[in-house]
Motif scaffolding. Structure first.
Motif, PDB file in Angstrom:
ATOM      1  N   PHE A  57      -6.487   5.984   5.831  1.00  0.00           N
ATOM      2  CA  PHE A  57      -7.602   5.513   4.836  1.00  0.00           C
ATOM      3  C   PHE A  57      -7.825   6.348   3.537  1.00  0.00           C
ATOM      4  O   PHE A  57      -8.256   5.970   2.722  1.00  0.00           O
ATOM      5  CB  PHE A  57      -8.991   5.768   5.880  1.00  0.00           C
ATOM      6  CG  PHE A  57      -9.120   4.878   6.992  1.00  0.00           C
ATOM      7  CD1 PHE A  57      -9.058   3.621   6.705  1.00  0.00           C
ATOM      8  CD2 PHE A  57      -8.922   5.013   8.271  1.00  0.00           C
ATOM      9  CE1 PHE A  57      -9.293   2.416   7.637  1.00  0.00           C
ATOM     10  CE2 PHE A  57      -9.105   4.258   9.355  1.00  0.00           C
ATOM     11  CZ  PHE A  57      -9.263   3.024   9.044  1.00  0.00           C
ATOM     12  N   GLN A  58      -7.437   7.421   3.494  1.00  0.00           N
ATOM     13  CA  GLN A  58      -7.250   8.278   2.546  1.00  0.00           C
ATOM     14  C   GLN A  58      -6.577   7.637   1.263  1.00  0.00           C
ATOM     15  O   GLN A  58      -6.882   7.243   0.168  1.00  0.00           O
ATOM     16  CB  GLN A  58      -7.062   9.686   2.588  1.00  0.00           C
ATOM     17  CG  GLN A  58      -7.333  10.604   0.975  1.00  0.00           C
ATOM     18  CD  GLN A  58      -8.572  10.753   0.713  1.00  0.00           C
ATOM     19  OE1 GLN A  58      -8.965   9.801  -0.197  1.00  0.00           O
ATOM     20  NE2 GLN A  58      -9.578  11.473   1.340  1.00  0.00           N
ATOM     21  N   GLY A  59      -5.203   7.247   1.759  1.00  0.00           N
ATOM     22  CA  GLY A  59      -4.330   6.753   1.043  1.00  0.00           C
ATOM     23  C   GLY A  59      -5.035   5.265   0.634  1.00  0.00           C
ATOM     24  O   GLY A  59      -4.585   4.726  -0.635  1.00  0.00           O
ATOM     25  N   TYR A  60      -5.580   4.586   1.432  1.00  0.00           N
ATOM     26  CA  TYR A  60      -6.224   3.237   1.093  1.00  0.00           C
ATOM     27  C   TYR A  60      -7.031   3.128  -0.036  1.00  0.00           C
ATOM     28  O   TYR A  60      -7.346   2.716  -1.011  1.00  0.00           O
ATOM     29  CB  TYR A  60      -6.693   2.529   2.226  1.00  0.00           C
ATOM     30  CG  TYR A  60      -7.255   1.189   2.157  1.00  0.00           C
ATOM     31  CD1 TYR A  60      -6.378   0.068   1.959  1.00  0.00           C
ATOM     32  CD2 TYR A  60      -8.762   1.134   1.937  1.00  0.00           C
ATOM     33  CE1 TYR A  60      -7.042  -1.182   1.627  1.00  0.00           C
ATOM     34  CE2 TYR A  60      -9.321  -0.122   1.663  1.00  0.00           C
ATOM     35  CZ  TYR A  60      -8.547  -1.368   1.499  1.00  0.00           C
ATOM     36  OH  TYR A  60      -8.898  -2.564   1.308  1.00  0.00           O
ATOM     37  N   GLN A  61      -8.056   4.481   0.251  1.00  0.00           N
ATOM     38  CA  GLN A  61      -9.225   4.636  -0.805  1.00  0.00           C
ATOM     39  C   GLN A  61      -8.621   4.981  -1.939  1.00  0.00           C
ATOM     40  O   GLN A  61      -9.154   4.429  -3.216  1.00  0.00           O
ATOM     41  CB  GLN A  61      -9.901   5.913  -0.122  1.00  0.00           C
ATOM     42  CG  GLN A  61     -11.256   6.251  -1.054  1.00  0.00           C
ATOM     43  CD  GLN A  61     -11.757   7.196  -0.544  1.00  0.00           C
ATOM     44  OE1 GLN A  61     -13.018   7.024   0.091  1.00  0.00           O
ATOM     45  NE2 GLN A  61     -11.396   8.573  -0.443  1.00  0.00           N
ATOM     46  N   VAL A  62      -7.501   5.553  -2.425  1.00  0.00           N
ATOM     47  CA  VAL A  62      -6.773   5.677  -3.603  1.00  0.00           C
ATOM     48  C   VAL A  62      -5.930   4.530  -4.001  1.00  0.00           C
ATOM     49  O   VAL A  62      -6.239   4.361  -5.046  1.00  0.00           O
ATOM     50  CB  VAL A  62      -6.127   6.986  -3.325  1.00  0.00           C
ATOM     51  CG1 VAL A  62      -5.049   7.308  -4.724  1.00  0.00           C
ATOM     52  CG2 VAL A  62      -6.917   8.258  -3.179  1.00  0.00           C
ATOM     53  N   ASP A  63      -5.026   4.198  -3.288  1.00  0.00           N
ATOM     54  CA  ASP A  63      -4.161   3.155  -3.566  1.00  0.00           C
ATOM     55  C   ASP A  63      -4.420   1.716  -3.272  1.00  0.00           C
ATOM     56  O   ASP A  63      -3.595   0.812  -3.953  1.00  0.00           O
ATOM     57  CB  ASP A  63      -2.562   3.486  -3.332  1.00  0.00           C
ATOM     58  CG  ASP A  63      -2.467   4.868  -3.525  1.00  0.00           C
ATOM     59  OD1 ASP A  63      -2.577   5.254  -4.709  1.00  0.00           O
ATOM     60  OD2 ASP A  63      -1.817   5.550  -2.874  1.00  0.00           O
ATOM     61  N   GLY A  64      -5.319   1.480  -2.430  1.00  0.00           N
ATOM     62  CA  GLY A  64      -5.759   0.138  -2.062  1.00  0.00           C
ATOM     63  C   GLY A  64      -4.679  -0.552  -0.970  1.00  0.00           C
ATOM     64  O   GLY A  64      -4.668  -1.817  -0.745  1.00  0.00           O
ATOM     65  N   VAL A  65      -3.774   0.089  -0.385  1.00  0.00           N
ATOM     66  CA  VAL A  65      -2.805  -0.012   0.388  1.00  0.00           C
ATOM     67  C   VAL A  65      -2.649   0.873   1.872  1.00  0.00           C
ATOM     68  O   VAL A  65      -2.897   2.079   1.599  1.00  0.00           O
ATOM     69  CB  VAL A  65      -1.349  -0.464  -0.038  1.00  0.00           C
ATOM     70  CG1 VAL A  65      -1.311  -1.472  -0.908  1.00  0.00           C
ATOM     71  CG2 VAL A  65      -0.867   0.874  -0.789  1.00  0.00           C
ATOM     72  N   PHE A  66      -2.356   0.532   2.905  1.00  0.00           N
ATOM     73  CA  PHE A  66      -2.138   1.309   4.008  1.00  0.00           C
ATOM     74  C   PHE A  66      -0.577   1.770   4.100  1.00  0.00           C
ATOM     75  O   PHE A  66       0.258   0.810   4.002  1.00  0.00           O
ATOM     76  CB  PHE A  66      -2.503   0.729   5.418  1.00  0.00           C
ATOM     77  CG  PHE A  66      -4.071   0.699   5.407  1.00  0.00           C
ATOM     78  CD1 PHE A  66      -4.765   1.541   5.785  1.00  0.00           C
ATOM     79  CD2 PHE A  66      -4.565  -0.613   5.202  1.00  0.00           C
ATOM     80  CE1 PHE A  66      -6.154   1.427   5.679  1.00  0.00           C
ATOM     81  CE2 PHE A  66      -5.957  -0.967   5.330  1.00  0.00           C
ATOM     82  CZ  PHE A  66      -6.650   0.242   5.742  1.00  0.00           C
ATOM     83  N   THR A  67      -0.274   3.242   4.395  1.00  0.00           N
ATOM     84  CA  THR A  67       0.731   3.558   4.493  1.00  0.00           C
ATOM     85  C   THR A  67       1.040   4.120   5.976  1.00  0.00           C
ATOM     86  O   THR A  67       0.211   4.970   6.497  1.00  0.00           O
ATOM     87  CB  THR A  67       1.320   4.396   3.469  1.00  0.00           C
ATOM     88  OG1 THR A  67       1.251   4.013   2.122  1.00  0.00           O
ATOM     89  CG2 THR A  67       2.799   5.038   3.765  1.00  0.00           C
TER      90      THR A  67
END
Length: 227
Positions: free
Chosen positions: A176-186
């Motif tokens: 969710f931190q990655g999604y918050q920054v980049d807009g995609v899930f990893t």
């Protein structure tokens, strides 16, 4: 003092919930997020109803004698239908606006079966085992059933039970931190990653807050808004 109308933190402290001022302080955030829902006839779900259980090495068939957060929600949301889900048994608790579902978060089929017996939710809180794959199983099954404009909350992101956490799995906080920054899930599992990214079209906002709302501390709670 100075909190004005009935405040969720006051209720948490009265009923003995760790969501209040004595530990996590989640209710300070929830007071702001949930106040518009307070007098509405909503459907509310909390997963994980009492501290202890398998995530702490305690048998799932343990004796349960209290439901502090459910009692808090029932008083705060005067018109809401409150639903509870847990691997332990809380069917002894009876209230006209409460319904309990027993469910093993390790099984997506079990979660799907339970959610299929529920109405669509306005608010979902995951305070269950905190194992990463359990949190991710729940989100993939339940977020699609969340109503438009609804809120999905994942608590206690910074702690995972050692006896339940799968080795090497991508942490839910990192997703969710990655999604918050980049807009995609990893995610290190391509299938899980694809399933999460398929839900992006339904996410209108995602915010991750740190422990004690102190940005120098580790991620602690995620709030996702349904488009």
């Amino acid at each position: 003092m100075g909190r004005g109308q009935k405040n969720l933190t006051d209720l948490a402290d009265r009923f003995g919930s760790d969501k209040g001022s004595t530990k996590h302080r989640y209710t300070e955030l929830y007071q702001m997020l949930f106040l518009p829902f307070r007098e509405r006839d909503i459907n509310f779900l909390e997963m994980g109803l009492l501290i202890g259980g398998p995530e702490h090495g305690i048998d799932k068939d343990r004796k349960t004698e209290d439901l502090p957060s459910i009692r808090m929600w029932l008083e705060y949301f005067a018109k809401a239908k409150i639903h509870g889900l847990d691997v332990s048994d809380f069917s002894w608790f009876e209230h006209e606006r409460f319904k309990f579902f027993r469910c093993d978060m390790d099984s997506r089929a079990n979660i799907a079966e339970a959610s299929g017996a529920m109405p669509s939710m306005d608010i979902v809180i995951d305070d269950a085992s905190h194992a990463s794959h359990h949190q991710q199983n729940a989100f993939l099954e339940l977020f699609p059933r969340l109503k438009s404009g609804g809120l999905y909350v994942v608590e206690d992101l910074r702690w995972q039970p050692k006896m339940m956490e799968k080795s090497g799995i991508t942490k839910t906080a990192d997703m969710f931190q990655g999604y918050q920054v980049d807009g995609v899930f990893t995610h290190n599992d391509p299938d899980v990653q694809d399933q999460f990214n398929a839900l992006r079209k339904d996410i209108s906002g995602c915010f991750v807050f740190q422990a004690g709302f102190n940005k120098k501390k580790r991620d602690q709670v995620a709030v996702i808004h349904k488009r």
